[in-house]
Motif scaffolding. Structure first.
Motif, PDB file in Angstrom:
ATOM      1  N   ILE A   1       2.486   1.897  -3.427  1.00 35.81           N
ATOM      2  CA  ILE A   1       1.712   2.487  -4.290  1.00 35.81           C
ATOM      3  C   ILE A   1       1.276   3.934  -4.207  1.00 35.81           C
ATOM      4  O   ILE A   1       1.378   4.858  -4.979  1.00 35.81           O
ATOM      5  N   GLU A   2       1.335   4.390  -2.842  1.00 38.34           N
ATOM      6  CA  GLU A   2       1.202   5.873  -2.397  1.00 38.34           C
ATOM      7  C   GLU A   2       2.442   6.623  -2.729  1.00 38.34           C
ATOM      8  O   GLU A   2       2.423   7.591  -3.301  1.00 38.34           O
ATOM      9  N   ASP A   3       3.500   6.063  -2.425  1.00 37.94           N
ATOM     10  CA  ASP A   3       4.595   6.609  -2.941  1.00 37.94           C
ATOM     11  C   ASP A   3       4.959   6.673  -4.526  1.00 37.94           C
ATOM     12  O   ASP A   3       5.553   7.803  -5.023  1.00 37.94           O
TER      13      ASP A   3
ATOM     14  N   ILE B   1       2.561   6.851  -6.556  1.00 43.72           N
ATOM     15  CA  ILE B   1       1.379   8.100  -7.003  1.00 43.72           C
ATOM     16  C   ILE B   1       2.092   9.445  -6.839  1.00 43.72           C
ATOM     17  O   ILE B   1       1.888  10.325  -7.602  1.00 43.72           O
ATOM     18  N   ALA B   2       2.772   9.681  -5.662  1.00 47.69           N
ATOM     19  CA  ALA B   2       3.204  10.904  -5.179  1.00 47.69           C
ATOM     20  C   ALA B   2       4.301  11.357  -5.894  1.00 47.69           C
ATOM     21  O   ALA B   2       4.194  12.660  -6.599  1.00 47.69           O
TER      22      ALA B   2
ATOM     23  N   GLU C   1       0.856  -1.180   0.070  1.00 45.04           N
ATOM     24  CA  GLU C   1       0.032  -0.054  -0.108  1.00 45.04           C
ATOM     25  C   GLU C   1       0.982   1.162   0.106  1.00 45.04           C
ATOM     26  O   GLU C   1       0.711   2.349  -0.710  1.00 45.04           O
ATOM     27  N   GLN C   2       1.889   1.307   0.612  1.00 43.79           N
ATOM     28  CA  GLN C   2       2.921   2.417   0.902  1.00 43.79           C
ATOM     29  C   GLN C   2       3.500   2.875  -0.434  1.00 43.79           C
ATOM     30  O   GLN C   2       3.775   3.755  -0.816  1.00 43.79           O
TER      31      GLN C   2
END
Length: 94
Positions: A81-83, A85-86, A78-79
């Motif tokens: 994917i967040e990283d 996307i950012a 999950e992290q």
């Protein structure tokens, strides 16, 4: 235990840029990583990789940002994917 596909996503954006994420849970860690995930996430514009996160055998977890390779600390899918996307969002606003 065979490899388990966690997620696979590919999108071709209106401007032709490509986003792709593939994450697998694997039976054994991919050395020198110490977790059981094999992944790649890429953002490509006009055939050029602008952002990439991956862990390959011998290199471990790392990311490619604007042509430079730097270490990446993987914590969970999950992290990641967040990283990713950012990192993409930061470059799309330039």
């Amino acid at each position: 235990m065979p490899a388990e596909l966690i997620t696979r996503f590919k999108d071709i954006m209106a401007d032709g840029a490509v986003l792709e994420v593939v994450i697998w849970k694997v039976p054994k860690a991919v050395p020198p990583s110490d977790h059981r995930y094999k992944y790649r996430a890429v953002y490509v514009v006009d055939g050029v990789r602008i952002v990439g996160f991956d862990n390959e055998r011998g290199k471990g977890d790392h990311c490619h940002l604007d042509g430079e390779q730097v270490p990446y600390v993987f914590t969970n899918a999950e992290q990641l994917i967040e990283d990713f996307i950012a990192a993409v969002a930061a470059r799309r606003t330039l």
